[in-house]
Design a protein around this motif. Structure first.
Motif, mmCIF file in Angstrom:
data_model
loop_
_atom_site.group_PDB
_atom_site.id
_atom_site.type_symbol
_atom_site.label_atom_id
_atom_site.label_comp_id
_atom_site.label_asym_id
_atom_site.label_seq_id
_atom_site.Cartn_x
_atom_site.Cartn_y
_atom_site.Cartn_z
ATOM 1 N N SER A 28 12.866 6.220 -5.678
ATOM 2 C CA SER A 28 13.181 5.927 -4.278
ATOM 3 C C SER A 28 13.429 7.211 -3.492
ATOM 4 C CB SER A 28 14.388 4.996 -4.174
ATOM 5 O OG SER A 28 15.555 5.630 -4.643
ATOM 6 N N LYS A 31 10.038 8.756 -2.783
ATOM 7 C CA LYS A 31 9.365 7.993 -1.721
ATOM 8 C C LYS A 31 9.922 8.352 -0.346
ATOM 9 C CE LYS A 31 8.101 3.231 -0.712
ATOM 10 N NZ LYS A 31 8.261 1.836 -1.120
ATOM 11 N N GLU A 32 11.247 8.497 -0.265
ATOM 12 C CA GLU A 32 11.865 8.866 1.001
ATOM 13 C C GLU A 32 11.444 10.270 1.446
ATOM 14 O OE1 GLU A 32 16.349 9.586 2.775
ATOM 15 O OE2 GLU A 32 16.091 8.377 0.974
ATOM 16 N N ARG A 34 8.675 11.863 0.631
ATOM 17 C CA ARG A 34 7.264 11.817 1.024
ATOM 18 C C ARG A 34 7.124 11.273 2.438
ATOM 19 N NH1 ARG A 34 3.460 8.980 -3.091
ATOM 20 N NH2 ARG A 34 1.958 9.775 -1.594
#
Length: 56
Positions: A28, A31-32, A34
């Motif tokens: 997570s 993902k944040e 990116r």
């Protein structure tokens, strides 16, 4: 006695809270990061295009 046993059964039916493992926390965060980099890249591209077009 029957009341006491039914009370015990009700306590056991509680679902334990799900804890995120290290890998899902890491995923997570990646993902944040990116998403943040994508936004920064888009903003930089837009500003650069405006700057180049302003020279004409």
């Amino acid at each position: 006695m029957a009341e006491f046993q039914s009370y015990k059964c009700k306590q056991r039916t509680k679902v334990p809270s799900k804890r995120k493992g290290y890998s899902s926390k890491c995923a997570s965060l990646v993902k944040e990061q990116r998403a943040r980099l994508y936004i920064l890249r888009r903003c930089a591209t837009m500003l650069l295009c405006w700057y180049i077009q302003g020279d004409d």
